[in-house]
Design a protein around this motif. Structure first.
Motif, short mmCIF file in Angstrom:
data_model
loop_
_atom_site.label_atom_id
_atom_site.label_comp_id
_atom_site.label_asym_id
_atom_site.label_seq_id
_atom_site.Cartn_x
_atom_site.Cartn_y
_atom_site.Cartn_z
N MET A 99 -7.49 -2.95 -0.56
CA MET A 99 -6.25 -3.36 -0.46
C MET A 99 -5.99 -3.36 1.02
O MET A 99 -5.25 -4.08 1.58
CB MET A 99 -5.28 -2.51 -0.96
CG MET A 99 -5.12 -2.85 -2.47
SD MET A 99 -3.61 -1.93 -3.31
CE MET A 99 -2.33 -2.77 -2.61
N THR A 131 -8.62 4.20 -4.37
CA THR A 131 -7.86 4.94 -3.27
C THR A 131 -7.23 3.62 -2.53
O THR A 131 -6.27 4.18 -1.49
CB THR A 131 -8.43 5.73 -2.53
OG1 THR A 131 -9.32 5.18 -1.72
CG2 THR A 131 -9.01 6.91 -3.17
N GLY A 132 -7.50 2.39 -2.33
CA GLY A 132 -6.99 1.35 -1.76
C GLY A 132 -7.49 0.88 -0.55
O GLY A 132 -7.25 0.34 0.27
N VAL A 154 0.61 -1.23 -0.06
CA VAL A 154 -0.04 0.11 -0.07
C VAL A 154 1.10 1.15 0.06
O VAL A 154 1.42 1.58 0.83
CB VAL A 154 -0.89 -0.13 1.24
CG1 VAL A 154 -1.69 1.20 1.12
CG2 VAL A 154 -1.86 -1.47 1.34
N GLN A 203 -1.33 6.84 1.97
CA GLN A 203 -2.39 6.37 2.97
C GLN A 203 -1.76 6.24 4.30
O GLN A 203 -2.10 5.35 5.10
CB GLN A 203 -3.16 5.38 2.20
CG GLN A 203 -3.73 5.66 0.78
CD GLN A 203 -4.69 6.69 0.92
OE1 GLN A 203 -4.93 7.50 1.91
NE2 GLN A 203 -5.27 6.87 -0.11
#
Length: 500
Positions: A225, A221-222, A193, A196
């Motif tokens: 994940m 935006t993850g 990642v 963030q």
């Protein structure tokens, strides 16, 4: 001997109550009757048992046969009673010795040639039988699954003849070997990642205290994940927790795969899932997704796309850690101590607040979209975190962050502090317990009271903020909660707090 009794197990939720299979032979016209609240699958065992006994080289008695499954008020389902019924007939007709039968329990579905097929719920059945001090005879696959319980005595039988030879003292059955389990499983790494930092920190806090988490941000935006990497941050399952998790999978009829053994479950149902699929049900009741995520993670992606009535069924189990299912003819309770992680977009198009200004949603559309999630459900989620969109330059310049192994070390230390202090994670503390174990300074409690008053928060939010603050202090190695920690805990609920 005209009467034989053999013990087996029924399934009623997480419990596996003992069932006595009584077989009585009487003079009269040949007949084969099964009584004791048996469903269609059990009643059809008459033909399977008759064929299995004949093809295995035994004589099927030409007499009146009555099979009673006691207790009579417990529903009996599936083919697990085939083996005890067949052995009961052989014992009652004198073809198999009945001495020592009280030391065994058994279950297995019979094929027409006498071979044994796997049964559902083997681990749950053996779990209960071991507490009563009895050994269990099971088909090979089910025996390997059940043998994972070290305190249980499990024998592996391939067919009806092997069980009969064991009881007659001709050839002893072998003890079942546990299915080989690979304790090291490749898990997604948090280092994948990029950027963030706020969401990464929230994920660490959620892992340390067992807190529920809501991730809100534009597409890509993850969020997914981050959620998929939470199991890799959690401490490994204890032997007891691994057994509970495996027993629930067994009850659900899922194959006993060795690879997930000891690894926390990660369940991610689609947003079209029904309430029964989520919490469990059916006839007889089976565990749902929240129970299959027991001691693990339940990830609900695209949270507002779930039917509101489906989401509302999560209220009670989030608080209690158990789900009680009541139907007209069946009642069952399943453990459901799961960690909820949810993800959602900020608006229907997903781009509210995006730097590109692409959002075209009206305030009414945004309010209607977010209104699909009720306030009481949001109030039960500890952490509400925004996951902002990153520019191409930020992605290019960002460096890989800490990997899961480094974060898991801190999480394990914080979790151990909680277990040493109170015997459970912070998220599982009741209101009275969090006030007792929180060890908050007076200035911190005063600040929290001001925040609750100003933002009109509920008493539940008050205690959830206090739980998160206790986890933050544990991560920092602090004994008490100070004012800064309280404000940091409030910040971790910012995404859903009203602006005042």
């Amino acid at each position: 001997m005209a009467l034989a009794r053999i013990l087996s197990r029924g399934l009623a939720g997480m419990a596996a109550p003992a069932v006595t299979v009584e077989v009585h032979l009487a003079n009269g016209l040949p007949a084969f009757n099964i009584v004791g609240l048996a469903d269609t699958e059990v009643k059809e065992s008459r033909d399977r048992v008759r064929a299995a006994i004949s093809t295995s080289g035994f004589e099927f008695p030409a007499r009146k046969i009555t099979v009673n499954l006691a207790p009579a008020d417990l529903p009996k389902d599936s083919g697990r009673f085939d083996l005890p019924i067949a052995l009961g007939i052989l014992v009652a007709s004198g073809q198999v010795r009945g001495e020592g039968l009280s030391a065994y329990e058994m279950a297995g579905e019979l094929a027409l040639d006498g071979t044994l097929r796997p049964v559902r719920g083997a681990l749950a059945m053996v779990w209960q039988a071991a507490r009563d001090g009895r050994a269990f005879i099971l088909p090979p696959t089910s025996a390997g699954e059940a043998a994972r319980m070290a305190s249980a005595t499990v024998y592996e039988a391939t067919d009806l003849c092997a069980v009969a030879a064991h009881l007659n003292g001709l050839h002893a059955l072998e003890h079942a070997a546990p299915l080989k389990a690979d304790m090291i499983q490749s898990m997604p790494d948090l280092a994948d990642v990029r950027g963030q930092p706020g969401a990464r920190f929230a994920l660490e806090v959620a892992a340390a205290g067992g807190h529920s988490l809501l991730l809100m941000g534009p597409p890509g935006t993850g969020k997914s994940m981050l959620a998929s990497r939470l199991p890799g941050l959690l401490p490994p399952l204890t032997e007891e927790e691994a057994l509970e998790s495996a027993a629930l999978r067994s009850l659900a009829g899922q194959p006993a795969e060795p690879s997930p053994w000891g690894v926390r479950a990660f369940r991610s149902p689609h947003h079209t899932a029904s309430a029964v699929a989520l919490v469990g049900g059916g006839s007889p009741p089976r565990p749902g997704e929240i129970s299959l995520a027991h001691h693990g993670v339940l990830f609900l992606d695209e949270l507002p796309e779930f039917d509101r009535k489906v989401l509302e069924v999560l209220r009670e189990p989030i608080e209690s850690g158990v789900i009680h299912i009541s139907r007209a003819t069946h009642q069952a309770s399943f453990p459901a101590r799961f960690q909820l992680v949810a993800a959602m977009n900020p608006c229907p198009c997903g781009y509210l607040g995006h730097p590109s200004g692409r959002c075209c949603c009206t305030p009414e559309q945004v309010q209607r979209y977010r209104g699909k999630i009720s306030g009481p459900l949001l109030d039960r989620i500890d952490l509400h975190v925004e996951v902002p969109s990153l520019t191409a330059a930020e992605l290019k310049e960002s460096r890989p962050g800490e990997g899961s192994e480094q974060v898991r070390a801190r999480v394990s230390q914080a979790r151990q502090r909680q277990l040493d202090r109170q015997g459970k994670p912070n998220a599982a503390l009741s209101g009275a317990e969090v006030e007792h174990h929180g060890l908050a300074e007076e200035a911190a409690l005063f600040t929290l009271a001001q925040v609750v008053e100003r933002l009109s928060l509920s008493a539940r939010s008050y205690h959830r903020i206090l739980r998160v603050a206790r986890t933050l202090a544990d991560l920092a190695g602090a004994t008490t909660i100070d004012r800064t920690t309280i404000l940091q805990a409030v910040q971790l609920r910012r995404a859903s707090l009203p602006d005042k």
